[in-house]
Design a protein around this motif. Structure first.
Motif, PDB file in Angstrom:
ATOM      1  N   ASN A  79      14.109  28.544   4.620  1.00 17.17           N
ATOM      2  CA  ASN A  79      14.006  27.250   3.965  1.00 17.17           C
ATOM      3  C   ASN A  79      14.422  27.345   2.499  1.00 17.17           C
ATOM      4  OD1 ASN A  79      13.325  24.678   3.293  1.00 17.17           O
ATOM      5  ND2 ASN A  79      11.110  25.049   3.247  1.00 17.17           N
ATOM      6  N   GLU A  80      15.545  26.777   2.162  1.00 17.43           N
ATOM      7  CA  GLU A  80      16.033  26.845   0.787  1.00 17.43           C
ATOM      8  C   GLU A  80      15.359  25.739  -0.025  1.00 17.43           C
ATOM      9  OE1 GLU A  80      20.271  26.637   0.278  1.00 17.43           O
ATOM     10  OE2 GLU A  80      20.169  27.955  -1.459  1.00 17.43           O
ATOM     11  N   VAL A  81      14.427  26.146  -0.897  1.00 19.43           N
ATOM     12  CA  VAL A  81      13.612  25.169  -1.620  1.00 19.43           C
ATOM     13  C   VAL A  81      14.295  24.712  -2.907  1.00 19.43           C
ATOM     14  CG1 VAL A  81      11.340  24.732  -2.599  1.00 19.43           C
ATOM     15  CG2 VAL A  81      11.565  26.263  -0.670  1.00 19.43           C
ATOM     16  N   LEU A  82      14.957  25.631  -3.578  1.00 25.51           N
ATOM     17  CA  LEU A  82      15.732  25.278  -4.771  1.00 25.51           C
ATOM     18  C   LEU A  82      17.184  25.649  -4.514  1.00 25.51           C
ATOM     19  CD1 LEU A  82      13.399  26.608  -7.633  1.00 25.51           C
ATOM     20  CD2 LEU A  82      13.520  24.289  -6.713  1.00 25.51           C
ATOM     21  N   LYS A  83      18.068  24.672  -4.691  1.00 25.09           N
ATOM     22  CA  LYS A  83      19.473  24.920  -4.312  1.00 25.09           C
ATOM     23  C   LYS A  83      20.388  24.933  -5.520  1.00 25.09           C
ATOM     24  CE  LYS A  83      18.649  22.675   0.111  1.00 25.09           C
ATOM     25  NZ  LYS A  83      18.653  21.375   0.807  1.00 25.09           N
ATOM     26  N   GLY A  84      19.971  25.636  -6.550  1.00 22.54           N
ATOM     27  CA  GLY A  84      20.833  25.700  -7.724  1.00 22.54           C
ATOM     28  C   GLY A  84      20.455  24.650  -8.746  1.00 22.54           C
ATOM     29  N   ILE A  85      19.397  24.924  -9.490  1.00 21.24           N
ATOM     30  CA  ILE A  85      18.894  23.957 -10.467  1.00 21.24           C
ATOM     31  C   ILE A  85      19.421  24.315 -11.863  1.00 21.24           C
ATOM     32  CG2 ILE A  85      16.825  23.027 -11.580  1.00 21.24           C
ATOM     33  CD1 ILE A  85      16.789  22.226  -8.746  1.00 21.24           C
ATOM     34  N   ASN A  86      19.936  23.342 -12.558  1.00 17.40           N
ATOM     35  CA  ASN A  86      20.288  23.495 -13.970  1.00 17.40           C
ATOM     36  C   ASN A  86      19.428  22.540 -14.768  1.00 17.40           C
ATOM     37  OD1 ASN A  86      22.512  25.302 -13.486  1.00 17.40           O
ATOM     38  ND2 ASN A  86      23.579  23.499 -12.669  1.00 17.40           N
ATOM     39  N   MET A  87      18.927  23.033 -15.883  1.00 13.01           N
ATOM     40  CA  MET A  87      18.011  22.196 -16.646  1.00 13.01           C
ATOM     41  C   MET A  87      17.986  22.677 -18.077  1.00 13.01           C
ATOM     42  SD  MET A  87      14.186  21.564 -15.330  1.00 13.01           S
ATOM     43  CE  MET A  87      12.932  21.244 -16.526  1.00 13.01           C
ATOM     44  N   HIS A  88      17.791  21.725 -18.979  1.00 14.35           N
ATOM     45  CA  HIS A  88      17.773  22.066 -20.389  1.00 14.35           C
ATOM     46  C   HIS A  88      16.639  21.291 -21.056  1.00 14.35           C
ATOM     47  CE1 HIS A  88      19.336  22.750 -24.441  1.00 14.35           C
ATOM     48  NE2 HIS A  88      18.993  21.492 -24.658  1.00 14.35           N
ATOM     49  N   VAL A  89      15.828  21.984 -21.815  1.00 14.63           N
ATOM     50  CA  VAL A  89      14.718  21.312 -22.494  1.00 14.63           C
ATOM     51  C   VAL A  89      14.744  21.656 -23.978  1.00 14.63           C
ATOM     52  CG1 VAL A  89      12.213  20.999 -22.590  1.00 14.63           C
ATOM     53  CG2 VAL A  89      13.316  21.476 -20.396  1.00 14.63           C
ATOM     54  N   GLU A  90      14.670  20.639 -24.810  1.00 17.75           N
ATOM     55  CA  GLU A  90      14.639  20.852 -26.262  1.00 17.75           C
ATOM     56  C   GLU A  90      13.218  21.148 -26.714  1.00 17.75           C
ATOM     57  OE1 GLU A  90      16.986  20.917 -28.496  1.00 17.75           O
ATOM     58  OE2 GLU A  90      18.651  20.343 -27.174  1.00 17.75           O
ATOM     59  N   LYS A  91      13.089  21.799 -27.845  1.00 18.90           N
ATOM     60  CA  LYS A  91      11.775  22.045 -28.418  1.00 18.90           C
ATOM     61  C   LYS A  91      11.084  20.708 -28.706  1.00 18.90           C
ATOM     62  CE  LYS A  91       9.582  24.947 -31.921  1.00 18.90           C
ATOM     63  NZ  LYS A  91       8.830  25.778 -30.973  1.00 18.90           N
ATOM     64  N   GLY A  92       9.830  20.587 -28.307  1.00 15.37           N
ATOM     65  CA  GLY A  92       9.075  19.372 -28.570  1.00 15.37           C
ATOM     66  C   GLY A  92       9.304  18.263 -27.559  1.00 15.37           C
ATOM     67  N   GLU A  93      10.180  18.503 -26.612  1.00 14.14           N
ATOM     68  CA  GLU A  93      10.486  17.468 -25.631  1.00 14.14           C
ATOM     69  C   GLU A  93       9.422  17.430 -24.530  1.00 14.14           C
ATOM     70  OE1 GLU A  93      14.755  15.934 -23.815  1.00 14.14           O
ATOM     71  OE2 GLU A  93      14.347  18.069 -23.903  1.00 14.14           O
ATOM     72  N   ILE A  94       9.180  16.236 -24.005  1.00 12.91           N
ATOM     73  CA  ILE A  94       8.239  16.099 -22.900  1.00 12.91           C
ATOM     74  C   ILE A  94       9.007  15.634 -21.672  1.00 12.91           C
ATOM     75  CG2 ILE A  94       6.242  14.805 -22.056  1.00 12.91           C
ATOM     76  CD1 ILE A  94       5.550  14.785 -25.217  1.00 12.91           C
ATOM     77  N   ILE A  95       9.002  16.496 -20.674  1.00  9.29           N
ATOM     78  CA  ILE A  95       9.800  16.250 -19.484  1.00  9.29           C
ATOM     79  C   ILE A  95       8.866  16.029 -18.305  1.00  9.29           C
ATOM     80  CG2 ILE A  95      11.529  17.255 -17.915  1.00  9.29           C
ATOM     81  CD1 ILE A  95      12.698  17.148 -20.602  1.00  9.29           C
ATOM     82  N   SER A  96       9.087  14.990 -17.539  1.00 15.05           N
ATOM     83  CA  SER A  96       8.346  14.842 -16.284  1.00 15.05           C
ATOM     84  C   SER A  96       9.307  15.073 -15.133  1.00 15.05           C
ATOM     85  CB  SER A  96       7.747  13.448 -16.160  1.00 15.05           C
ATOM     86  OG  SER A  96       6.703  13.297 -17.096  1.00 15.05           O
ATOM     87  N   ILE A  97       8.842  15.818 -14.152  1.00 15.05           N
ATOM     88  CA  ILE A  97       9.643  16.029 -12.953  1.00 15.05           C
ATOM     89  C   ILE A  97       9.003  15.229 -11.828  1.00 15.05           C
ATOM     90  CG2 ILE A  97      10.605  17.711 -11.348  1.00 15.05           C
ATOM     91  CD1 ILE A  97      10.263  19.854 -13.460  1.00 15.05           C
ATOM     92  N   LEU A  98       9.762  14.286 -11.282  1.00 15.29           N
ATOM     93  CA  LEU A  98       9.270  13.452 -10.191  1.00 15.29           C
ATOM     94  C   LEU A  98      10.035  13.791  -8.922  1.00 15.29           C
ATOM     95  CD1 LEU A  98       9.232   9.951 -11.949  1.00 15.29           C
ATOM     96  CD2 LEU A  98       7.479  11.734 -12.008  1.00 15.29           C
ATOM     97  N   GLY A  99       9.469  13.386  -7.803  1.00 15.35           N
ATOM     98  CA  GLY A  99      10.161  13.604  -6.539  1.00 15.35           C
ATOM     99  C   GLY A  99       9.179  13.680  -5.400  1.00 15.35           C
ATOM    100  N   PRO A 100       9.668  13.445  -4.179  1.00 15.37           N
ATOM    101  CA  PRO A 100       8.776  13.487  -3.011  1.00 15.37           C
ATOM    102  C   PRO A 100       8.214  14.881  -2.766  1.00 15.37           C
ATOM    103  CG  PRO A 100      11.068  13.123  -2.353  1.00 15.37           C
ATOM    104  CD  PRO A 100      11.041  13.104  -3.831  1.00 15.37           C
ATOM    105  N   SER A 101       7.150  14.977  -1.965  1.00 14.04           N
ATOM    106  CA  SER A 101       6.575  16.275  -1.610  1.00 14.04           C
ATOM    107  C   SER A 101       7.642  17.137  -0.946  1.00 14.04           C
ATOM    108  CB  SER A 101       5.418  16.105  -0.637  1.00 14.04           C
ATOM    109  OG  SER A 101       4.476  15.234  -1.175  1.00 14.04           O
ATOM    110  N   GLY A 102       7.646  18.401  -1.275  1.00 13.90           N
ATOM    111  CA  GLY A 102       8.602  19.315  -0.658  1.00 13.90           C
ATOM    112  C   GLY A 102       9.973  19.275  -1.299  1.00 13.90           C
ATOM    113  N   SER A 103      10.081  18.569  -2.443  1.00 13.44           N
ATOM    114  CA  SER A 103      11.388  18.489  -3.084  1.00 13.44           C
ATOM    115  C   SER A 103      11.679  19.714  -3.939  1.00 13.44           C
ATOM    116  CB  SER A 103      11.474  17.225  -3.940  1.00 13.44           C
ATOM    117  OG  SER A 103      10.435  17.228  -4.892  1.00 13.44           O
TER     118      SER A 103
END
Lengths: 250, 234
Positions: free
Chosen positions: A14-38
């Motif tokens: 079961n491939e749970v993560l299929k190549g994630i790219n992500m960038h977060v700046e200092k002080g930034e507030i990021i929410s990750i949303l998505g259905p269960s099992g995403s």
């Protein structure tokens, strides 16, 4: 400050993560949303190597880890950059509230007991639990336990705090007090990545929202854009399911 | 048959027997310490699924559980000198007490290993994850977070096993150790008042077990201090 490139993770076939790219700046507030099992929780757990990714690269501050050549030292360094708040709180059951918060300060950061205590009392004050320092976790409500969990993370003064569905295990009437504490820390400029199902909260607090489904990032943007002008059909359907009240206003 | 029953003798024998209580407690104390060390070492291969070593410790545990302690005592008493004589080490003149302590340590080791393994596995993995997430290393996490909680779960079973072994020490005299039981046997041959001696012995053992139980109760209350009220184990 945080840079994730090509992150992949499989559990068996079961491939749970299929190549994630992500960038977060200092002080930034990021929410990750998505259905269960995403894969949102797995992504968060990869960031402090509670899960080891199969491929890809993670950079937090000045620590770089490549999944192909990992050593233990790098993992410890990476973990020191972040702190995690767990869905099930995971407070140390045999330690008091104060000891829970002091543990990492004394054992990992090698602070003196006095210094650690001072710092612990300061963060416990911030989460409103200074009157519970001698209680054991089993004597607290879920909301109080999670606030201790947040204090434990905050005390370490990490570069980023990772929240893994911090209110999902709580009774509805206790959700508010925890979200309030998170919002308070957010206002102080701490970098945070939050996996949550609290749509309104995510909308209010986040600088940016990432929507994930099936192991990939479908869409990302400022809350306004994700909640009202989403480009992707999957995002729209998910939000429609999660925030039925939107139906009335349309 | 012995002489006519004389209840006064029960009281009179007590001081003579109690003088040898030290030997009994010595056996319990040392076999508990060594048994705990062996228990932790033996539990590890099963917890971490180390191949081959795991099969060996499994066999060791099942052998100890499947044979009477009396036979284990004789196996060690006759077997160990025979084994060591291969390397020209002579321990035939060693005090029998050491053989008893070795046997009981091995026996405790196997039983404690199973108790520890169960207790450690009962600790939620989230505890370890939380320890890692604040930057602890595996050994720090094991000794500071997991083990203290596992001891609480293991403690009642360990206490039972220690009380059992306290009574089992009465077998030590069969290889010539002069403990309370051994002294009792000599008293019987010199006075022919067997029943009085055995009543006397049972009083001493019973009182000691009651004292141990009391101590364990108090310790258990301490270990459970962070548990919600009304739930005392797991």
């Amino acid at each position: 400050m945080i840079e994730i490139e090509g992150l992949k993770k499989k559990f068996g076939h079961n491939e749970v993560l299929k190549g994630i790219n992500m960038h977060v700046e200092k002080g930034e507030i990021i929410s990750i949303l998505g259905p269960s099992g995403s894969g949102k929780t797995t992504l968060l757990r990869c960031l402090n190597y509670l899960e080891s990714p199969d491929e890809g690269q993670i950079v937090i501050d000045d620590v770089l880890i490549n999944a192909h050549k990992v050593n233990k030292k790098d993992i410890y360094q990476l973990r020191k950059k972040s702190a995690m708040v767990f869905q099930a709180y995971n407070l140390f059951q045999h330690k008091t509230v104060l000891q829970n918060v002091m543990e990492g300060l004394v054992v990992v950061q090698k602070k003196s007991v006095n210094e650690a205590k001072e710092k612990a009392l300061e963060v416990l004050q911030k989460v409103g639990l200074k009157n519970k320092i001698d209680a054991y976790p089993s004597q607290l409500s879920g909301g109080q336990q999670q606030r201790v969990g947040i204090a434990r993370a905050l005390a370490l003064n990490p570069e980023v705090i990772l929240f893994d569905e911090p209110t999902s295990a709580l009774d509805p009437e206790l959700v508010g007090e925890v979200l309030e504490v998170i919002a308070k820390i957010a206002r102080e400029g701490k970098t945070m990545i939050i996996v949550t199902h609290e749509m309104n909260f995510a909308r209010e607090i986040s600088d940016r929202i990432i929507f994930m489904d099936n192991g990939v990032v479908i869409e990302e943007g400022i809350p306004q854009q994700i909640f009202t002008e989403q480009k992707e059909e999957r995002t729209r359907q998910f939000l429609k399911r999660m925030t039925p009240e939107l139906d009335y206003s349309i | 048959m012995g002489k006519a029953f004389d209840p006064i003798l029960i009281i009179e024998f007590l001081p003579t027997l109690i003088k040898y209580l030290g030997v009994t407690l010595e056996i319990v104390f040392f076999s508990m310490i060594f048994g705990t060390i062996i228990g932790i070492i033996v539990a590890l291969p099963k917890l971490f699924h180390i191949p081959i070593v795991r099969q060996i410790v499994t066999l060791y545990i099942s052998f100890i559980r499947g044979t009477p302690i009396l036979i284990q005592l004789f196996l060690v008493y006759y077997g160990l000198p025979a084994l060591l004589s291969i390397w020209n080490i002579d321990i035939t003149r060693m005090d029998a007490l050491y053989f008893v302590i070795i046997t009981y340590s091995l026996s405790h080791g196997a039983i404690f290993a199973e108790i520890f393994r169960g207790a450690i596995q009962a600790i939620d993995i989230g505890q370890t994850e939380a320890a890692y997430s604040i930057g602890m290393k595996p050994l720090q996490s094991f000794f500071r977070i997991v083990l203290p909680q596992a001891i609480r779960i293991a403690f009642p079973n360990m206490a039972n096993s220690i009380i059992g072994s306290l009574k089992d020490t009465s077998l030590a005299f069969t290889i010539g150790v002069m403990d309370m039981m051994g002294r009792g046997e000599t008293l019987i041959s010199s006075t022919a008042h067997a029943l009085e001696v055995y009543i006397s012995l049972s009083i001493v053992y019973y009182v000691i077990v009651l004292v141990f139980e009391k101590i364990f109760k108090i310790s258990e209350r301490y270990f459970n201090r962070y548990q919600p009220h009304g739930i005392s184990s797991i």
